[in-house]
Design a protein around this motif. Structure first.
Motif, short mmCIF file in Angstrom:
data_model
loop_
_atom_site.label_atom_id
_atom_site.label_comp_id
_atom_site.label_asym_id
_atom_site.label_seq_id
_atom_site.Cartn_x
_atom_site.Cartn_y
_atom_site.Cartn_z
N ASN A 130 51.39 94.54 99.54
CA ASN A 130 51.69 93.99 98.23
C ASN A 130 53.00 93.20 98.27
O ASN A 130 53.17 92.24 97.53
CB ASN A 130 51.80 95.09 97.18
CG ASN A 130 50.49 95.78 96.90
OD1 ASN A 130 49.44 95.34 97.39
ND2 ASN A 130 50.53 96.86 96.17
N CYS A 131 53.91 93.64 99.13
CA CYS A 131 55.21 92.98 99.26
C CYS A 131 55.39 92.28 100.60
O CYS A 131 56.08 91.28 100.70
CB CYS A 131 56.35 93.98 99.08
SG CYS A 131 56.37 94.78 97.47
N HIS A 132 54.81 92.84 101.65
CA HIS A 132 54.98 92.32 103.00
C HIS A 132 53.79 91.47 103.41
O HIS A 132 52.67 91.70 102.95
CB HIS A 132 55.14 93.46 104.01
CG HIS A 132 56.38 94.28 103.77
ND1 HIS A 132 57.62 93.90 104.20
CD2 HIS A 132 56.54 95.46 103.12
CE1 HIS A 132 58.50 94.82 103.83
NE2 HIS A 132 57.87 95.77 103.17
#
Length: 125
Positions: free
Chosen positions: A116-118
């Motif tokens: 979701n972030c990486h």
């Protein structure tokens, strides 16, 4: 005349951006702890293979919390090595197989939220 001015301004901008990049790169790489140096040797990992298989999500969760919330970006391994708390630390060894994370998570039928972030290794160029 205007062409000369535009070329000179463009050259100065390029030099300025290069200088800023070099300064920020040097600043960001100064005093960073050694990540697992890209070797696939299991002794370079932060813990044993068996421990990591059972606890990697706990380790990643603890790293995320202490890095993001507390600003602690350094993990001290039991043998005293200082390792950067980063997905790149893990992917230095495991990036040789872009499907490494995906295959294991499919096998275990889990859907981690890391990506979701990486950037997923499967999405990396």
């Amino acid at each position: 005349m205007i062409k000369k001015i535009v070329l000179t301004a463009a050259g100065l901008l390029i030099m300025a951006f290069a200088g800023i990049y070099a300064f920020r790169y040097e600043e960001s790489s100064a005093e960073k702890p050694a990540a697992a140096a890209g070797a696939a040797d299991s002794s370079a990992c932060i813990a044993s293979k068996e421990y990591m298989k059972a606890n990697h999500m706990r380790v990643l969760g603890e790293w995320r919390h202490s890095s993001v919330r507390e600003g602690n970006r350094v993990h001290v391994a039991p043998d005293g090595r200082k390792i950067e708390k980063s997905m790149n630390t893990c992917l230095n060894c495991h990036s040789s197989n872009r499907m490494f994370c995906f295959n294991c998570h499919m096998y275990a039928n889990v859907k981690p939220n890391c990506w979701n972030c990486h950037i997923s290794p499967m999405e990396a160029p």
